[in-house]
Design a protein around this motif. Structure first.
Motif, mmCIF file in Angstrom:
data_model
loop_
_atom_site.group_PDB
_atom_site.id
_atom_site.type_symbol
_atom_site.label_atom_id
_atom_site.label_comp_id
_atom_site.label_asym_id
_atom_site.label_seq_id
_atom_site.Cartn_x
_atom_site.Cartn_y
_atom_site.Cartn_z
ATOM 1 N N ALA A 25 -9.342 -7.368 8.533
ATOM 2 C CA ALA A 25 -8.627 -7.522 7.259
ATOM 3 C C ALA A 25 -9.475 -6.986 6.103
ATOM 4 O O ALA A 25 -8.969 -6.273 5.223
ATOM 5 C CB ALA A 25 -8.272 -8.990 7.029
ATOM 6 N N LEU A 26 -10.767 -7.308 6.113
ATOM 7 C CA LEU A 26 -11.653 -6.796 5.067
ATOM 8 C C LEU A 26 -11.790 -5.268 5.164
ATOM 9 O O LEU A 26 -11.879 -4.579 4.147
ATOM 10 C CB LEU A 26 -13.029 -7.465 5.154
ATOM 11 C CG LEU A 26 -13.065 -8.934 4.702
ATOM 12 C CD1 LEU A 26 -14.373 -9.592 5.107
ATOM 13 C CD2 LEU A 26 -12.855 -9.032 3.193
ATOM 14 N N ALA A 27 -11.778 -4.742 6.386
ATOM 15 C CA ALA A 27 -11.871 -3.292 6.580
ATOM 16 C C ALA A 27 -10.641 -2.588 6.017
ATOM 17 O O ALA A 27 -10.749 -1.533 5.383
ATOM 18 C CB ALA A 27 -12.034 -2.972 8.059
ATOM 19 N N ALA A 28 -9.466 -3.171 6.256
ATOM 20 C CA ALA A 28 -8.238 -2.584 5.715
ATOM 21 C C ALA A 28 -8.277 -2.610 4.182
ATOM 22 O O ALA A 28 -7.884 -1.638 3.526
ATOM 23 C CB ALA A 28 -7.020 -3.334 6.243
ATOM 24 N N SER A 49 -11.615 3.571 8.595
ATOM 25 C CA SER A 49 -11.404 5.019 8.718
ATOM 26 C C SER A 49 -9.928 5.355 8.890
ATOM 27 O O SER A 49 -9.428 6.309 8.295
ATOM 28 C CB SER A 49 -12.203 5.580 9.890
ATOM 29 O OG SER A 49 -13.576 5.484 9.631
ATOM 30 N N LEU A 50 -9.234 4.563 9.701
ATOM 31 C CA LEU A 50 -7.801 4.804 9.902
ATOM 32 C C LEU A 50 -7.020 4.633 8.607
ATOM 33 O O LEU A 50 -6.104 5.423 8.313
ATOM 34 C CB LEU A 50 -7.254 3.874 10.983
ATOM 35 C CG LEU A 50 -7.686 4.201 12.412
ATOM 36 C CD1 LEU A 50 -7.252 3.083 13.371
ATOM 37 C CD2 LEU A 50 -7.122 5.547 12.850
ATOM 38 N N VAL A 51 -7.364 3.615 7.814
ATOM 39 C CA VAL A 51 -6.679 3.396 6.536
ATOM 40 C C VAL A 51 -6.947 4.570 5.595
ATOM 41 O O VAL A 51 -6.027 5.091 4.950
ATOM 42 C CB VAL A 51 -7.100 2.049 5.898
ATOM 43 C CG1 VAL A 51 -6.576 1.922 4.471
ATOM 44 C CG2 VAL A 51 -6.616 0.884 6.747
ATOM 45 N N VAL A 52 -8.200 5.008 5.521
ATOM 46 C CA VAL A 52 -8.543 6.137 4.645
ATOM 47 C C VAL A 52 -7.835 7.406 5.124
ATOM 48 O O VAL A 52 -7.282 8.160 4.305
ATOM 49 C CB VAL A 52 -10.075 6.334 4.576
ATOM 50 C CG1 VAL A 52 -10.435 7.640 3.879
ATOM 51 C CG2 VAL A 52 -10.731 5.153 3.870
#
Length: 166
Positions: free
Chosen positions: A82-85, A154-157
């Motif tokens: 969640a924090l990564a997203a 990385s996927l979100v970016v």
């Protein structure tokens, strides 16, 4: 005399800190967004999975790994994800003057990384105090954790980069 478990724990901590410094330094650099940017997270996750499995094989009690410990590990990954997203949504993404899509983290990116690592270490303390003989599991699983959360960010970016206007 230093035990093999103590040496392994120290190596995992040093490796984790080196990887964290590498990740944080790269987060704030202006870099092109590449579709292949999942290579490092996959490698980290694979090495981390191996380290975690090795730790569990050598340290798990005869009755197996308690469900509560697995739940804490899963909780750590969910919170980290969640924090990564959130981090991925806060990274600056834009088209450079030559048309290249670039990204650059901000102070908030670094802060969210530190919060995520703090959460992981906090769960490690909970596991250590549960007294299942699995002290050090959080350190052993740090590279797995870093690989997973770096991959999610990385996927979100990448997704944000794909939807930028031409």
């Amino acid at each position: 005399m230093i035990s093999t478990a103590d040496t392994s724990l120290a190596v995992n901590i040093v490796l984790g800190l080196l990887v964290l410094v590498w990740i944080l330094s790269r987060q704030v650099q202006k870099r092109p967004v590449k579709p292949s940017s999942l290579r490092a997270p996959v490698i980290l996750a694979a090495v981390g999975l191996y380290e975690t499995a090795s730790f569990l094989r050598s340290s798990a009690p005869a009755a197996g790994v308690p469900a509560s410990v697995l739940a804490l590990l899963a909780l750590g990954v969910v919170v980290g994800g969640a924090l990564a997203a959130w981090r991925g949504s806060q990274v600056r993404v834009w088209r450079d003057t030559d048309g290249t899509v670039v990204r650059q983290g901000t102070g908030l990116t670094v802060l969210l990384w530190l919060v995520a690592i703090g959460a992981h270490l906090g769960l490690d303390v909970l596991i250590d105090h549960a007294d299942h003989g699995l002290s050090g599991l959080g350190s052993a699983s740090l590279l797995l954790y870093l690989g997973v959360v770096l991959g999610i960010q990385s996927l979100v970016v990448q997704r944000r980069a794909q939807i930028l206007p031409a």
